[in-house]
Design a protein around this motif. Sequence first.
Motif, PDB file in Angstrom:
ATOM      1  N   ARG A  83       0.835  -1.214   0.000  1.00 37.55           N
ATOM      2  CA  ARG A  83       0.000   0.000   0.000  1.00 37.55           C
ATOM      3  C   ARG A  83       0.857   1.247   0.000  1.00 37.55           C
ATOM      4  N   ALA A 100       0.267   4.991   1.540  1.00 39.16           N
ATOM      5  CA  ALA A 100      -0.686   5.440   2.568  1.00 39.16           C
ATOM      6  C   ALA A 100      -0.378   6.846   3.072  1.00 39.16           C
ATOM      7  N   PRO A 101      -0.506   7.842   2.212  1.00 41.32           N
ATOM      8  CA  PRO A 101      -0.189   9.201   2.655  1.00 41.32           C
ATOM      9  C   PRO A 101      -1.289   9.818   3.518  1.00 41.32           C
ATOM     10  N   ALA A 102      -0.892  10.756   4.369  1.00 42.48           N
ATOM     11  CA  ALA A 102      -1.863  11.551   5.140  1.00 42.48           C
ATOM     12  C   ALA A 102      -2.050  12.868   4.391  1.00 42.48           C
ATOM     13  N   GLU A 128      -4.916   8.372   4.560  1.00 48.57           N
ATOM     14  CA  GLU A 128      -4.806   8.300   6.026  1.00 48.57           C
ATOM     15  C   GLU A 128      -5.197   9.641   6.652  1.00 48.57           C
ATOM     16  N   TYR A 183      -3.519   7.160  14.255  1.00 45.51           N
ATOM     17  CA  TYR A 183      -2.679   6.401  13.313  1.00 45.51           C
ATOM     18  C   TYR A 183      -2.382   5.007  13.875  1.00 45.51           C
ATOM     19  N   VAL A 218      -3.901   2.225  11.243  1.00 47.85           N
ATOM     20  CA  VAL A 218      -2.990   1.575  10.298  1.00 47.85           C
ATOM     21  C   VAL A 218      -3.043   0.050  10.453  1.00 47.85           C
ATOM     22  N   ARG A 234       7.733   1.359   3.841  1.00 51.39           N
ATOM     23  CA  ARG A 234       7.644   2.747   4.306  1.00 51.39           C
ATOM     24  C   ARG A 234       9.010   3.226   4.760  1.00 51.39           C
ATOM     25  N   LEU A 250       9.488   5.232  10.500  1.00 48.12           N
ATOM     26  CA  LEU A 250       8.400   4.477  11.139  1.00 48.12           C
ATOM     27  C   LEU A 250       8.871   3.142  11.714  1.00 48.12           C
TER      28      LEU A 250
HETATM   29  N1  GLU Z   1       0.372   7.788   6.825  1.00 48.98           N
HETATM   30  C1  GLU Z   1       1.739   7.619   7.207  1.00 48.98           C
HETATM   31  C2  GLU Z   1       2.549   8.800   6.727  1.00 48.98           C
HETATM   32  O1  GLU Z   1       2.093   9.532   5.858  1.00 48.98           O
HETATM   33  C3  GLU Z   1       2.356   6.345   6.662  1.00 48.98           C
HETATM   34  C4  GLU Z   1       1.880   5.197   7.409  1.00 48.98           C
HETATM   35  C5  GLU Z   1       2.584   3.886   7.160  1.00 48.98           C
HETATM   36  O2  GLU Z   1       3.179   3.702   6.080  1.00 48.98           O
HETATM   37  O3  GLU Z   1       2.504   3.041   8.016  1.00 48.98           O
HETATM   38  O4  GLU Z   1       3.640   8.982   7.209  1.00 48.98           O
END
Ligand code: GLU
Length: 304
Positions: free
Chosen positions: A25, A27-29, A61, A209, A213, A227, A231
């Motif tokens: 995936r 998964a941007p915020a 996200e 989050y 997630v 990612r 993280l």
């Molecule tokens: N939404 C998160 C972000 O933009 C990424 C989350 C993830 O990859 O677990 O940093």
Amino acid sequence: MPDAGGFGAALDRAIAGLPRGLRTRFAPAPTGYLHLGHAANALVVWRAARETGGSVVLRIEDHDRQRCRPAYESALVDDLTALGFRADEPTPAELRDGRPSAYRQSDNGPAYATAAAVLDGLGRVYACDCTRATFAEWAARRGRPWSGRGCPGGCAARDLERRAAGRTWRVDLGEGSESWTDLAAGPLGGEVAAHGDPPIRDRHGNWTYALCVVVDDLRHGIDLVIRGEDLLEATAPQVRLGRLLGRAVPPRFLHHPLVRRADGRKLSKADGDTAVRDLLATGLTAAALRGRAATAIGLEPDAP
Ligand code: GLU
């Protein structure tokens, strides 16, 4: 973690060892415009999927209602398209049709509420009235930040009213650590509560989050998480939370180097000069932008 110089080779080895047909995936915020760091993440995500016959889920996200904006969601869909990245699910049209989507966190409160109820049924959820100041005062008195289970206020034992204004809900993840074999960096592990029990619902009532997630990786069938290395610390708690929610086998994880500013700090959405749309507006081609992102994390440039 391999440095940017060694990452390309580590990624090639990781991809060669992957089974076919995994789901990963992006998964941007939507708290700002996509920047070079997102482009680098997208390169790795789409490369891994393309070379292994896998698929990419685009997940919005936007769990933090105070910081996210629909305009940024729409912009990120445009910017991804401009860069040549196309998700397998959902299509850009699905995200734009004005209806709720399974891939947008703000539309999926019931899924997170159900997960919170499962955790509650396990006796793991409690309300907390600690603020940042509570953590800061604790750290100032002891000379080190709060670490390990719980919170400085000892809220797990106080049975605070959950619905009162300003209450955070935390989950007790239990003792110890979780380990995993990072596809790029090898065997890694971490404490599940390195900084206290994670919040699952913040004081504004947003699902966090930390919860969303894990719930989404489970309900979207994600078995490959790719990612940035910022993280890494989130991984052990996510593996544990997944187990509590019934996930028998955690996803595979691959963490990659970050695109850094010249002074070594990580890029943020506030660094406007690296926003994808600004760079494209200066006349940089999508291929050149992908190349710049690739080089910044130690990859050979290639087509998405
Ligand atoms: N939404 C998160 C972000 O933009 C990424 C989350 C993830 O990859 O677990 O940093």
